[in-house]
Design a protein around this motif. Structure first.
Motif, PDB file in Angstrom:
ATOM      1  N   GLU A  94      -2.035  -1.151 -12.687  1.00 40.60           N
ATOM      2  CA  GLU A  94      -2.678  -1.470 -13.759  1.00 40.60           C
ATOM      3  C   GLU A  94      -3.376  -2.070 -14.607  1.00 40.60           C
ATOM      4  N   LEU A  95      -3.974  -2.460 -12.758  1.00 39.01           N
ATOM      5  CA  LEU A  95      -5.460  -3.211 -12.928  1.00 39.01           C
ATOM      6  C   LEU A  95      -6.607  -1.552 -12.462  1.00 39.01           C
ATOM      7  N   ASP A  96      -6.191  -0.640 -12.060  1.00 38.78           N
ATOM      8  CA  ASP A  96      -6.824   0.226 -11.699  1.00 38.78           C
ATOM      9  C   ASP A  96      -6.902   1.404 -12.627  1.00 38.78           C
ATOM     10  N   LEU A  97      -6.224   1.846 -13.636  1.00 36.42           N
ATOM     11  CA  LEU A  97      -5.748   1.987 -14.590  1.00 36.42           C
ATOM     12  C   LEU A  97      -7.095   1.634 -15.805  1.00 36.42           C
ATOM     13  N   TRP A  98      -6.992   0.256 -15.777  1.00 30.11           N
ATOM     14  CA  TRP A  98      -7.827   0.015 -16.883  1.00 30.11           C
ATOM     15  C   TRP A  98      -9.314  -0.284 -16.060  1.00 30.11           C
ATOM     16  N   TYR A  99      -9.438  -0.222 -14.742  1.00 35.65           N
ATOM     17  CA  TYR A  99     -10.669  -0.547 -14.024  1.00 35.65           C
ATOM     18  C   TYR A  99     -11.655   0.857 -14.580  1.00 35.65           C
ATOM     19  N   THR A 153      -2.340   4.625  -6.407  1.00 39.39           N
ATOM     20  CA  THR A 153      -4.136   4.569  -6.778  1.00 39.39           C
ATOM     21  C   THR A 153      -5.192   4.818  -6.682  1.00 39.39           C
ATOM     22  N   ARG A 154      -5.929   4.904  -7.835  1.00 42.16           N
ATOM     23  CA  ARG A 154      -7.850   5.985  -7.235  1.00 42.16           C
ATOM     24  C   ARG A 154      -8.520   4.969  -6.548  1.00 42.16           C
ATOM     25  N   THR A 155      -8.440   3.415  -7.354  1.00 44.51           N
ATOM     26  CA  THR A 155      -9.214   2.741  -6.184  1.00 44.51           C
ATOM     27  C   THR A 155      -8.755   1.501  -5.425  1.00 44.51           C
ATOM     28  N   ILE A 156      -7.992   0.801  -6.219  1.00 42.72           N
ATOM     29  CA  ILE A 156      -6.885  -0.312  -6.228  1.00 42.72           C
ATOM     30  C   ILE A 156      -6.162  -0.334  -5.462  1.00 42.72           C
ATOM     31  N   GLY A 157      -6.900  -1.572  -4.155  1.00 42.28           N
ATOM     32  CA  GLY A 157      -5.364  -1.079  -2.966  1.00 42.28           C
ATOM     33  C   GLY A 157      -5.498  -0.278  -2.300  1.00 42.28           C
ATOM     34  N   LYS A 158      -6.698  -0.029  -2.246  1.00 42.37           N
ATOM     35  CA  LYS A 158      -6.611   1.878  -0.774  1.00 42.37           C
ATOM     36  C   LYS A 158      -7.211   0.631   0.005  1.00 42.37           C
ATOM     37  N   GLU A 159      -7.064  -0.288   0.204  1.00 42.94           N
ATOM     38  CA  GLU A 159      -7.006  -1.411   1.413  1.00 42.94           C
ATOM     39  C   GLU A 159      -6.960  -3.144   1.220  1.00 42.94           C
ATOM     40  N   MET A 165       0.987  -0.949   0.160  1.00 46.18           N
ATOM     41  CA  MET A 165      -0.124   0.306   0.267  1.00 46.18           C
ATOM     42  C   MET A 165       0.844   1.301   0.124  1.00 46.18           C
ATOM     43  N   GLN A 166       1.937   1.225   0.908  1.00 45.81           N
ATOM     44  CA  GLN A 166       2.909   2.625   0.273  1.00 45.81           C
ATOM     45  C   GLN A 166       2.426   3.283  -1.068  1.00 45.81           C
ATOM     46  N   GLY A 167       2.656   4.156  -1.139  1.00 42.90           N
ATOM     47  CA  GLY A 167       2.802   5.206  -2.169  1.00 42.90           C
ATOM     48  C   GLY A 167       2.253   4.317  -3.045  1.00 42.90           C
ATOM     49  N   LEU A 168       1.265   3.556  -2.952  1.00 44.69           N
ATOM     50  CA  LEU A 168       0.286   3.425  -4.464  1.00 44.69           C
ATOM     51  C   LEU A 168       0.306   4.013  -5.752  1.00 44.69           C
ATOM     52  N   LEU A 177       3.451  -6.971  -8.015  1.00 47.12           N
ATOM     53  CA  LEU A 177       2.105  -6.657  -6.859  1.00 47.12           C
ATOM     54  C   LEU A 177       1.403  -5.878  -7.407  1.00 47.12           C
ATOM     55  N   ARG A 178       2.229  -4.988  -6.549  1.00 50.55           N
ATOM     56  CA  ARG A 178       2.294  -3.025  -7.332  1.00 50.55           C
ATOM     57  C   ARG A 178       1.856  -2.558  -8.326  1.00 50.55           C
TER      58      ARG A 178
END
Length: 351
Positions: free
Chosen positions: A275-280, A102-108, A97-100, A269-270
């Motif tokens: 990438e998932l956040d971008l394409w989502y 992303t807007r949505t993916i990985g907030k938790e 999570m540190q400095g990830l 994983l990061r």
């Protein structure tokens, strides 16, 4: 490795039953890691770390000792400071999570040593109200899920990840989540590992014709809306190939085998989550870009394929995918068939 269920999203409701995750409550220690990893000289003084983090040098020392107990090798040199020399091959939620950014993916992010299935845990958590973008990670799975209800071997050293999604889109668009995941994974592997990852319909990621990753999507929905979708992603990273059953071993590969060196699973994983956040988010604003990217990365279209759908077996030319992610197959008599799910074999040398 998780193998996907097909472009059709399966509705599953499961009871809550899973072990407690390893939660990262002390984020300061990951600030220490960030500074150590970004140091150009290799060493960072305790005073510099304390000033950058706004804590005392004693607090820095305590964070260093905590990291060492967790398996990080940190060298302390008088007059130079601390230097990170090795990291454990264990996923740590706080480090992910540190400095990830992303807007949505990985907030938790929740990390488990072992679960039956990350998808099962994620479905449980989604029903309990887990937020959009929650990520579930496990080191191993005892009951990994495959397509069509099959089990899947899940030895240590890989990535087993499930992401809870709550897209505000029509139910008819839900199957496209598989394409979103496939594009994100293939793009992420190319970016992080420098490998020519390609997508085989419906949900496999291949390297040199062998499977390195797969996806599994499951959904809970009402007649007129999606409650939540869980996207499961499995990637063969550093596992010993001998841990797989012989029949699977012939068809699978790992990133370590493809690159000739072990991979940093946390860094990988990061990248995949970014990438998932971008394409989502691109998917949420329209699916045209997602489908176009999928077509560019695919290794199925333009080839003659055999599709085994269980009760129905077809053979023909893979022409494309439709607006719902179904494979468009041109049969030998010239008719076009749309296939929602099935095992696809690319017939080499035939187009």
């Amino acid at each position: 490795m998780v193998v996907g269920q097909g472009t059709g999203v399966r509705e599953v409701i499961t009871p809550l039953s899973h072990p407690e995750p390893f939660l990262s409550r002390n984020m300061k220690k990951f600030d220490v890691l960030t500074h150590l990893r970004s140091s150009r000289s290799g060493h960072v003084s305790g005073a510099a770390l304390a000033a950058a983090m706004g804590v005392s040098r004693t607090a820095v020392w305590k964070h260093i000792k905590t990291l060492e107990r967790e398996g990080y090798a940190i060298e302390a040199v008088p007059s130079k400071g601390y230097r990170l020399t090795a990291s454990p091959d264990v996923i740590v939620a706080g480090e992910v999570m540190q400095g990830l950014g992303t807007r949505t993916i990985g907030k938790e992010v929740l990390h488990f040593a072992e679960v039956a299935s990350t998808n099962t845990v994620a479905m449980d958590l989604a029903q309990k109200g887990a937020v959009d973008g929650t990520v579930v990670i496990a080191e191993t799975q005892t009951g990994g899920k495959g397509r069509l209800g099959r089990s899947w071997s899940s030895p240590a050293g890989n990535l087993y990840v499930s992401v809870i999604l709550r897209p505000s889109v029509p139910i008819s668009k839900a199957p496209l989540i598989t394409l979103v995941g496939a594009v994100a994974v293939a793009s992420g592997l190319r970016r992080q590992c420098g490998v020519p990852a390609g997508i085989k319909w419906p949900n496999d990621i291949l390297l040199s014709g062998k499977k390195v990753s797969g996806l599994l999507t499951e959904m809970s929905a009402e007649p007129d809306r999606i409650r939540h979708i869980v996207l499961g992603i499995g990637v063969n990273v550093n596992m010993d190939g001998r841990a797989l059953p012989p029949d699977i071993r012939r068809m699978a590969t790992t990133l370590a085998a493809a690159t000739g060196k072990p991979m940093d699973r946390t860094a990988l994983l990061r990248t995949l989550l970014v990438e998932l956040d971008l394409w989502y988010h691109r998917f949420l604003t329209g699916d045209t870009e997602v489908v176009a990217a999928w077509k560019e990365l695919n290794v199925t279209l333009g080839h003659r394929v055999a599709v085994d759908g269980g009760s129905v077996k077809l053979e023909g030319l893979a022409r494309g995918v439709d607006a719902e992610g179904r494979l468009i197959l041109k049969l030998d008599d010239g008719t076009l068939r749309q296939v929602a799910a099935g095992d696809v074999t690319i017939m080499k040398g035939k187009t």
